[in-house]
Design a protein around this motif. Structure first.
Motif, PDB file in Angstrom:
ATOM      1  N   ARG A 109       0.846  -1.189   0.000  1.00 51.37           N
ATOM      2  CA  ARG A 109       0.000   0.000   0.000  1.00 51.37           C
ATOM      3  C   ARG A 109       0.885   1.244   0.000  1.00 51.37           C
ATOM      4  O   ARG A 109       2.042   1.193   0.431  1.00 51.37           O
ATOM      5  N   TRP A 110       0.341   2.336  -0.407  1.00 54.75           N
ATOM      6  CA  TRP A 110       1.069   3.595  -0.455  1.00 54.75           C
ATOM      7  C   TRP A 110       1.722   3.907   0.889  1.00 54.75           C
ATOM      8  O   TRP A 110       2.876   4.296   0.969  1.00 54.75           O
ATOM      9  N   ASN A 111       0.991   3.713   1.975  1.00 54.33           N
ATOM     10  CA  ASN A 111       1.520   4.086   3.296  1.00 54.33           C
ATOM     11  C   ASN A 111       2.476   3.041   3.879  1.00 54.33           C
ATOM     12  O   ASN A 111       2.980   3.225   4.983  1.00 54.33           O
ATOM     13  N   ASP A 112       2.752   1.938   3.162  1.00 50.38           N
ATOM     14  CA  ASP A 112       3.747   0.966   3.622  1.00 50.38           C
ATOM     15  C   ASP A 112       5.169   1.501   3.470  1.00 50.38           C
ATOM     16  O   ASP A 112       6.074   1.072   4.184  1.00 50.38           O
ATOM     17  N   ASN A 113       5.369   2.424   2.524  1.00 53.23           N
ATOM     18  CA  ASN A 113       6.701   2.992   2.325  1.00 53.23           C
ATOM     19  C   ASN A 113       7.042   3.954   3.461  1.00 53.23           C
ATOM     20  O   ASN A 113       6.182   4.662   3.970  1.00 53.23           O
ATOM     21  N   ASP A 114       8.308   3.968   3.828  1.00 52.96           N
ATOM     22  CA  ASP A 114       8.752   4.888   4.878  1.00 52.96           C
ATOM     23  C   ASP A 114       9.590   6.010   4.277  1.00 52.96           C
ATOM     24  O   ASP A 114       9.698   6.138   3.051  1.00 52.96           O
ATOM     25  N   VAL A 115      10.182   6.818   5.106  1.00 56.66           N
ATOM     26  CA  VAL A 115      10.953   7.975   4.665  1.00 56.66           C
ATOM     27  C   VAL A 115      12.165   7.569   3.812  1.00 56.66           C
ATOM     28  O   VAL A 115      12.666   8.349   3.033  1.00 56.66           O
ATOM     29  N   TYR A 116      12.591   6.324   3.932  1.00 55.96           N
ATOM     30  CA  TYR A 116      13.734   5.830   3.146  1.00 55.96           C
ATOM     31  C   TYR A 116      13.330   5.326   1.769  1.00 55.96           C
ATOM     32  O   TYR A 116      14.170   4.880   0.995  1.00 55.96           O
ATOM     33  N   GLY A 117      12.036   5.365   1.465  1.00 54.52           N
ATOM     34  CA  GLY A 117      11.556   5.009   0.144  1.00 54.52           C
ATOM     35  C   GLY A 117      11.314   3.531  -0.081  1.00 54.52           C
ATOM     36  O   GLY A 117      11.174   3.095  -1.220  1.00 54.52           O
ATOM     37  N   HIS A 118      11.284   2.743   0.979  1.00 54.25           N
ATOM     38  CA  HIS A 118      10.969   1.319   0.837  1.00 54.25           C
ATOM     39  C   HIS A 118       9.967   0.909   1.918  1.00 54.25           C
ATOM     40  O   HIS A 118       9.700   1.660   2.842  1.00 54.25           O
ATOM     41  N   VAL A 119       9.444  -0.309   1.778  1.00 53.50           N
ATOM     42  CA  VAL A 119       8.483  -0.817   2.747  1.00 53.50           C
ATOM     43  C   VAL A 119       9.154  -0.906   4.107  1.00 53.50           C
ATOM     44  O   VAL A 119      10.235  -1.481   4.249  1.00 53.50           O
ATOM     45  N   ASN A 120       8.528  -0.328   5.118  1.00 53.61           N
ATOM     46  CA  ASN A 120       9.081  -0.315   6.463  1.00 53.61           C
ATOM     47  C   ASN A 120       9.103  -1.716   7.046  1.00 53.61           C
ATOM     48  O   ASN A 120       8.220  -2.536   6.774  1.00 53.61           O
TER      49      ASN A 120
ATOM     50  N   CYS B 154      12.739 -11.825  11.703  1.00 51.83           N
ATOM     51  CA  CYS B 154      12.774 -11.552  10.273  1.00 51.83           C
ATOM     52  C   CYS B 154      14.185 -11.130   9.871  1.00 51.83           C
ATOM     53  O   CYS B 154      14.811 -10.317  10.564  1.00 51.83           O
ATOM     54  N   VAL B 155      14.656 -11.701   8.774  1.00 48.93           N
ATOM     55  CA  VAL B 155      15.942 -11.326   8.182  1.00 48.93           C
ATOM     56  C   VAL B 155      15.635 -10.689   6.832  1.00 48.93           C
ATOM     57  O   VAL B 155      14.981 -11.300   5.985  1.00 48.93           O
ATOM     58  N   TYR B 156      16.107  -9.481   6.645  1.00 47.32           N
ATOM     59  CA  TYR B 156      15.819  -8.726   5.428  1.00 47.32           C
ATOM     60  C   TYR B 156      16.926  -8.953   4.409  1.00 47.32           C
ATOM     61  O   TYR B 156      18.105  -8.826   4.729  1.00 47.32           O
ATOM     62  N   LYS B 157      16.527  -9.292   3.184  1.00 49.42           N
ATOM     63  CA  LYS B 157      17.486  -9.634   2.128  1.00 49.42           C
ATOM     64  C   LYS B 157      17.558  -8.588   1.023  1.00 49.42           C
ATOM     65  O   LYS B 157      18.581  -8.429   0.396  1.00 49.42           O
ATOM     66  N   ALA B 158      16.429  -7.928   0.749  1.00 42.83           N
ATOM     67  CA  ALA B 158      16.374  -6.938  -0.330  1.00 42.83           C
ATOM     68  C   ALA B 158      15.202  -5.998  -0.068  1.00 42.83           C
ATOM     69  O   ALA B 158      14.290  -6.320   0.687  1.00 42.83           O
ATOM     70  N   GLU B 159      15.248  -4.857  -0.722  1.00 44.06           N
ATOM     71  CA  GLU B 159      14.180  -3.871  -0.552  1.00 44.06           C
ATOM     72  C   GLU B 159      12.971  -4.216  -1.412  1.00 44.06           C
ATOM     73  O   GLU B 159      13.077  -4.896  -2.429  1.00 44.06           O
ATOM     74  N   VAL B 160      11.856  -3.702  -0.981  1.00 40.33           N
ATOM     75  CA  VAL B 160      10.619  -3.760  -1.738  1.00 40.33           C
ATOM     76  C   VAL B 160       9.908  -2.439  -1.477  1.00 40.33           C
ATOM     77  O   VAL B 160      10.087  -1.832  -0.418  1.00 40.33           O
ATOM     78  N   ALA B 161       9.153  -1.956  -2.457  1.00 42.91           N
ATOM     79  CA  ALA B 161       8.486  -0.660  -2.303  1.00 42.91           C
ATOM     80  C   ALA B 161       7.148  -0.675  -3.033  1.00 42.91           C
ATOM     81  O   ALA B 161       6.945  -1.441  -3.977  1.00 42.91           O
ATOM     82  N   PHE B 162       6.226   0.177  -2.555  1.00 46.00           N
ATOM     83  CA  PHE B 162       4.968   0.379  -3.245  1.00 46.00           C
ATOM     84  C   PHE B 162       5.284   0.818  -4.656  1.00 46.00           C
ATOM     85  O   PHE B 162       6.177   1.654  -4.852  1.00 46.00           O
ATOM     86  N   PRO B 163       4.665   0.267  -5.664  1.00 47.63           N
ATOM     87  CA  PRO B 163       3.465  -0.558  -5.722  1.00 47.63           C
ATOM     88  C   PRO B 163       3.738  -2.056  -5.935  1.00 47.63           C
ATOM     89  O   PRO B 163       2.900  -2.753  -6.500  1.00 47.63           O
ATOM     90  N   ASP B 164       4.861  -2.562  -5.463  1.00 49.46           N
ATOM     91  CA  ASP B 164       5.159  -3.993  -5.607  1.00 49.46           C
ATOM     92  C   ASP B 164       4.121  -4.863  -4.909  1.00 49.46           C
ATOM     93  O   ASP B 164       3.528  -4.453  -3.913  1.00 49.46           O
TER      94      ASP B 164
END
Length: 137
Positions: A14-25, A63-73
């Motif tokens: 969703r649009w609001n899933d992205n944070d100030v860094y430009g990816h899903v928080n 959770c282990v983070y491997k790569a970024e994801v961002a809206f609208p993915d």
């Protein structure tokens, strides 16, 4: 990778899933795990979190983070059972970006307890039967 998980669901960001860094928080990844697991329990295993005699309480998550994801993915969420105990289950989750890139792996442990006394109860019946179908060898 995709063969490692026995159930898959797709969840749009969703649009609001992205944070100030430009990816899903990072908190969204945890919410996705919780949502996909509980939706599976309700729809597939017939679990009733609102009126049933038992509830599933999260006692551990990771959770282990491997790569970024961002809206609208759209995020593909894979689910399997890593360990099924008498009253607990360790869910294992993989998350893929739409292009197939692994973005995160995590786990989520539920302990089933009585709604009233909040004491551990055995996972039984259809819920256990359906969970066993997701147990990895």
């Amino acid at each position: 990778m995709t063969g490692d998980y026995l159930y898959w669901d797709s969840v749009p960001t969703r649009w609001n899933d992205n944070d100030v860094y430009g990816h899903v928080n990072n908190v969204v990844h945890y919410a996705l795990m919780d949502t996909v697991i509980n939706e599976w329990m309700i729809k597939t295993a017939g679990f009733d979190p609102l009126r049933g005699g038992e509830i599933a309480m999260c006692v551990e998550s990771h959770c282990v983070y491997k790569a970024e994801v961002a809206f609208p993915d759209t995020i593909r969420v894979g689910l399997r059972v890593g360990k099924l105990g008498r009253s607990s289950v360790r869910w294992e989750v993989g998350m893929l970006r739409g292009d197939g890139t692994l973005i995160a792996e995590g786990h989520f442990v539920h302990v089933f307890v009585g709604r009233e006394g909040r004491r551990p109860v055995e996972i039984a019946g259809r819920v256990r039967e359906e969970m066993q179908k997701l147990v990895i060898a």
